[in-house]
Write a protein that holds these residues in place. Structure first.
Motif, mmCIF file in Angstrom:
data_model
loop_
_atom_site.group_PDB
_atom_site.id
_atom_site.type_symbol
_atom_site.label_atom_id
_atom_site.label_comp_id
_atom_site.label_asym_id
_atom_site.label_seq_id
_atom_site.Cartn_x
_atom_site.Cartn_y
_atom_site.Cartn_z
ATOM 1 N N GLN A 140 0.800 -1.270 0.044
ATOM 2 C CA GLN A 140 -0.042 -0.184 0.054
ATOM 3 C C GLN A 140 1.027 1.334 0.040
ATOM 4 O OE1 GLN A 140 -2.765 1.813 -0.891
ATOM 5 N NE2 GLN A 140 -3.796 0.112 -0.233
ATOM 6 N N ASP A 141 0.419 2.393 -0.579
ATOM 7 C CA ASP A 141 1.084 3.584 -0.601
ATOM 8 C C ASP A 141 0.816 4.349 0.695
ATOM 9 O OD1 ASP A 141 2.037 6.394 -1.070
ATOM 10 O OD2 ASP A 141 1.836 6.032 -3.284
ATOM 11 N N ASN A 161 -1.370 -0.922 -4.703
ATOM 12 C CA ASN A 161 -1.045 0.238 -5.244
ATOM 13 C C ASN A 161 0.088 -0.133 -6.295
ATOM 14 O OD1 ASN A 161 0.102 2.918 -6.312
ATOM 15 N ND2 ASN A 161 -1.589 3.803 -4.578
ATOM 16 N N LYS A 216 3.195 2.934 -6.703
ATOM 17 C CA LYS A 216 4.345 3.130 -5.661
ATOM 18 C C LYS A 216 5.577 2.466 -6.015
ATOM 19 C CE LYS A 216 4.912 1.059 -2.282
ATOM 20 N NZ LYS A 216 4.795 0.387 -0.536
#
Length: 317
Positions: free
Chosen positions: A43-44, A211, A214
């Motif tokens: 995840q970002d 994501n 990223k």
């Protein structure tokens, strides 16, 4: 066979507040917290606002998930990772190995925070109404994260210091909460499925858990290649059975009695009878899931019937 949306539902809404003793909290704090987590998770974290939360995973170098989390910030320098307690100690140890010179401190904060699941009409009592998925609301000292619904019922995760009052609402049996969790179509990583799946095998890319814009993290090349080259041959599906599925149990298809086509990733009793499960399996087997063709545990096991997923799957990019 594929059941309709209502075949395995219950007539009355599941509503109330359940204590989530099976979950724990990893706290990451310090001025390099975001930078550190940005290099570890799918995840970002850098883009994560204080009024948001996200699903995310920690993978090995082959892109296989070792843990998954509900991620949110209590401040710009403090991030909480809520995950299954049975993978927490090993996950904390592995993450800590990558800290090196980063100004970030990791600890098991499970004893410092109380976790509750809030479902159905109880969300009205706690927050005054439902909000969009992955919104985070601060209610006093508590953080309330709005999750994907299950069986049509809104769900939220309450996380607050143990000294804070319990969220308002009638008590909800943990078994009912776990059923709603299964019916959300999102399986969290637990010990029996440690390193069993890349994120897309549990549809994480379709529910905001990955994501692709990223920077690097462990396993990033494998995860990206699966998505961009269209090489993914397994997905997560909802299923209903009269048997008793166990997380990590194999699933078979009538076309091959020797080799399993899938694995149970999550399971819970349906209040109306039988069990519901999230099964990660070959897309070809799901496409040919006629009556009695999918079975639990062996080629002669209890039949599984697929249910519609409660969210759309993203097409390969």
């Amino acid at each position: 066979m594929t059941l309709s949306t209502t075949d395995a539902e219950i007539s009355a809404p599941v509503s109330g507040v359940a204590e989530l003793a099976h979950l724990g909290v990893i706290r990451v704090a310090g001025e390099d917290t975001v930078k550190f987590l940005q290099g570890q998770l799918t995840q970002d974290v850098a883009l994560l606002g204080l009024s948001e939360a996200r699903l995310g995973a920690f993978c090995n170098a082959k892109g296989r998930m070792q843990a998954s989390f509900v991620i949110f910030k209590r401040s710009q320098e403090e991030v909480l990772l809520v995950c299954s307690r049975d993978v927490l100690p090993a996950t904390l140890k592995r993450l800590s190995m990558f800290v090196l010179r980063a100004k970030a401190r990791l600890n098991d904060a499970s004893a410092e925070f109380a976790l509750y699941g809030v479902a159905g009409n109880a969300i009205e009592l706690v927050a005054g109404g439902n909000r969009p998925v992955w919104t985070k609301a601060d209610i006093g000292a508590a953080s309330l994260v709005f999750l994907h619904p299950g069986a049509g019922q809104p769900r939220a995760l309450w996380c607050a210091p143990t000294s804070a009052p319990r969220p308002e609402g009638p008590a909800l049996d943990i078994a009912h909460w776990q059923w709603l969790e299964v019916r959300s179509g999102i399986a969290m990583i637990t010990q029996p499925i440690f390193e069993a799946f890349v994120p897309q095998m549990l549809n994480y890319e379709s529910v905001g858990g990955v994501n692709f814009k990223k920077g690097c993290y462990p396993g990033q090349e494998v995860v990206a290649r699966s998505q961009f080259r269209g090489t993914l041959k397994r997905r997560a599906y909802l299923a209903h059975t009269a048997g008793v599925p166990v997380v990590g149990q194999e699933v078979f298809h009538a076309s091959d009695a020797e080799q399993p086509c899938g694995l149970v990733a999550a399971a819970a009793a349906n209040p109306s009878g039988g069990f519901d499960a999230i099964v990660s399996m070959q897309t070809s087997a799901a496409a040919d899931a006629g009556e009695g063709r999918l079975t639990l545990g062996s080629a002669t096991g209890t039949p599984l019937a697929l249910l519609p997923l409660p969210y759309p799957l993203l097409e390969d990019i």
